[in-house]
Write a protein that holds these residues in place. Structure first.
Motif, PDB file in Angstrom:
ATOM      1  N   CYS A 184      -8.839   0.347  15.343  1.00  0.00           N
ATOM      2  CA  CYS A 184      -7.681  -0.544  15.238  1.00  0.00           C
ATOM      3  C   CYS A 184      -6.995  -0.774  16.585  1.00  0.00           C
ATOM      4  N   ARG A 199      -9.218   4.408   2.703  1.00  0.00           N
ATOM      5  CA  ARG A 199      -8.674   3.251   1.988  1.00  0.00           C
ATOM      6  C   ARG A 199      -7.722   2.513   2.910  1.00  0.00           C
ATOM      7  N   GLN A 200      -8.149   1.349   3.346  1.00  0.00           N
ATOM      8  CA  GLN A 200      -7.359   0.547   4.296  1.00  0.00           C
ATOM      9  C   GLN A 200      -6.274  -0.230   3.568  1.00  0.00           C
ATOM     10  N   ARG A 201      -5.035  -0.072   4.068  1.00  0.00           N
ATOM     11  CA  ARG A 201      -3.937  -0.898   3.563  1.00  0.00           C
ATOM     12  C   ARG A 201      -3.201  -1.515   4.758  1.00  0.00           C
ATOM     13  N   LYS A 202      -1.876  -1.622   4.693  1.00  0.00           N
ATOM     14  CA  LYS A 202      -1.162  -2.446   5.671  1.00  0.00           C
ATOM     15  C   LYS A 202      -0.482  -1.665   6.799  1.00  0.00           C
ATOM     16  N   THR A 218      -2.169  -0.034   9.074  1.00  0.00           N
ATOM     17  CA  THR A 218      -3.078  -0.160  10.208  1.00  0.00           C
ATOM     18  C   THR A 218      -3.601  -1.581  10.247  1.00  0.00           C
ATOM     19  N   HIS A 264     -10.855   5.407  12.581  1.00  0.00           N
ATOM     20  CA  HIS A 264     -10.168   4.197  12.114  1.00  0.00           C
ATOM     21  C   HIS A 264      -9.066   3.790  13.086  1.00  0.00           C
ATOM     22  N   THR A 297      -2.347   3.049   4.595  1.00  0.00           N
ATOM     23  CA  THR A 297      -3.755   3.374   4.840  1.00  0.00           C
ATOM     24  C   THR A 297      -3.908   4.892   4.764  1.00  0.00           C
ATOM     25  N   THR A 298      -4.937   5.353   4.071  1.00  0.00           N
ATOM     26  CA  THR A 298      -5.032   6.793   3.847  1.00  0.00           C
ATOM     27  C   THR A 298      -6.475   7.236   3.619  1.00  0.00           C
ATOM     28  N   ILE A 323      -1.634   6.442   9.516  1.00  0.00           N
ATOM     29  CA  ILE A 323      -2.609   6.720   8.466  1.00  0.00           C
ATOM     30  C   ILE A 323      -2.265   8.055   7.812  1.00  0.00           C
ATOM     31  N   ASP A 334      -4.128   9.838  -0.692  1.00  0.00           N
ATOM     32  CA  ASP A 334      -4.014   8.671  -1.565  1.00  0.00           C
ATOM     33  C   ASP A 334      -3.242   9.000  -2.835  1.00  0.00           C
ATOM     34  N   GLN A 383       0.790   2.420  14.532  1.00  0.00           N
ATOM     35  CA  GLN A 383      -0.017   2.433  13.321  1.00  0.00           C
ATOM     36  C   GLN A 383      -0.026   3.842  12.721  1.00  0.00           C
TER      37      GLN A 383
END
Length: 249
Positions: free
Chosen positions: A93, A242-245, A247, A89, A204-205, A188, A192, A186
């Motif tokens: 990115c 689980r993509q969040r903000k 990354t 990931h 993001t995790t 990670i 979660d 970025q």
């Protein structure tokens, strides 16, 4: 896990130890209660106490622990896949200079996450800075952020092997060192936890389902209770991203 045991008609006894507790002593005390089975989620139990459980006809399931040397049932989350997911990931990115933040003293599964990330990076020819700092906690991550800041020219993507570390790293980078996430660097995490979804973090995790882990564990225990002569079983619980903000992908 306790709720699942209750739903199966069993009465759970919870013995919780701190890091200095001898898990063999805890299991030994349970055996005095003539328990139907034992589930271990703390340190890997020594081989001797595992064999004592087997000799007494008490099923033993260990969760996210290394092989204790005795043929007991084991459940592990796929931390190797998790480490690779984190690497893939960050690379997708646009990150090219990587770091992994992990506790000074890591558990079997947490160390496995770091090693898998490093192996994926090495196989692909990307450098990785390992930052082993403090405990697996928010404060440990906050302290590690100071080192990340010192070598920030060498890092554009950070994998934290636990979300609590990641939250500390995020706060340290943003509020103490003026590093923007994800614009400048970025980040990670892994696990979660509930706080990862809070708007102030939006982390993001890597997700490992506690429900799946519990269901697999309880299923192994029940199979062993029904058929004590089954061969040793090792089950793997999957992970996902689980993509969040934190990354940009």
């Amino acid at each position: 896990m306790s709720q699942g045991l209750l739903e199966m008609g069993l009465r759970p006894i919870l013995l919780r130890g701190d890091p200095s507790t001898d898990v063999a002593d805890l299991i030994g005390s349970l055996l005095q209660y003539s328990v139907a089975g034992v589930i271990v989620t703390s340190d890997t139990p020594p081989e001797e106490i595992c064999r004592e459980c087997l000799e007494n006809g008490v099923p033993l399931v260990v969760v996210n622990k290394r092989d204790p040397g005795a043929p007991v049932d084991r459940v592990v989350t796929d931390f190797e896949a998790g480490g690779r997911l984190a690497f893939d990931h960050l690379i997708s990115c646009g990150c090219r200079k990587l770091a992994v933040v992990t506790p000074e003293r890591s558990s079997y599964s947490v160390n496995g996450r770091a090693l898998a990330f490093e192996q994926a990076a090495n196989d692909a020819g990307f450098p990785v800075v390992r930052i082993a700092w403090g405990a697996q906690s928010y404060d440990g991550g906050l302290a590690a952020s100071a080192y990340v800041n010192r070598v920030k020219s060498e890092i554009d993507g950070v994998f934290c092997t636990a979300d609590y570390l990641a939250l500390g790293v995020l706060d340290g980078l943003r509020h103490e060192h003026g590093i923007r996430v994800p614009e400048d660097m970025q980040v990670i995490g892994y696990d979660d936890i509930v706080q990862a979804s809070w708007k102030s973090y939006d982390l993001t995790t890597i997700v490992q389902s506690r429900k799946d882990l519990c269901d697999i564990t309880l299923n192994l225990l029940m199979q062993r209770l029904v058929d004590p002569d089954l061969p040793q079983q090792i089950e793997v619980s999957g992970v996902s991203l689980r993509q969040r903000k934190t990354t940009t992908g």
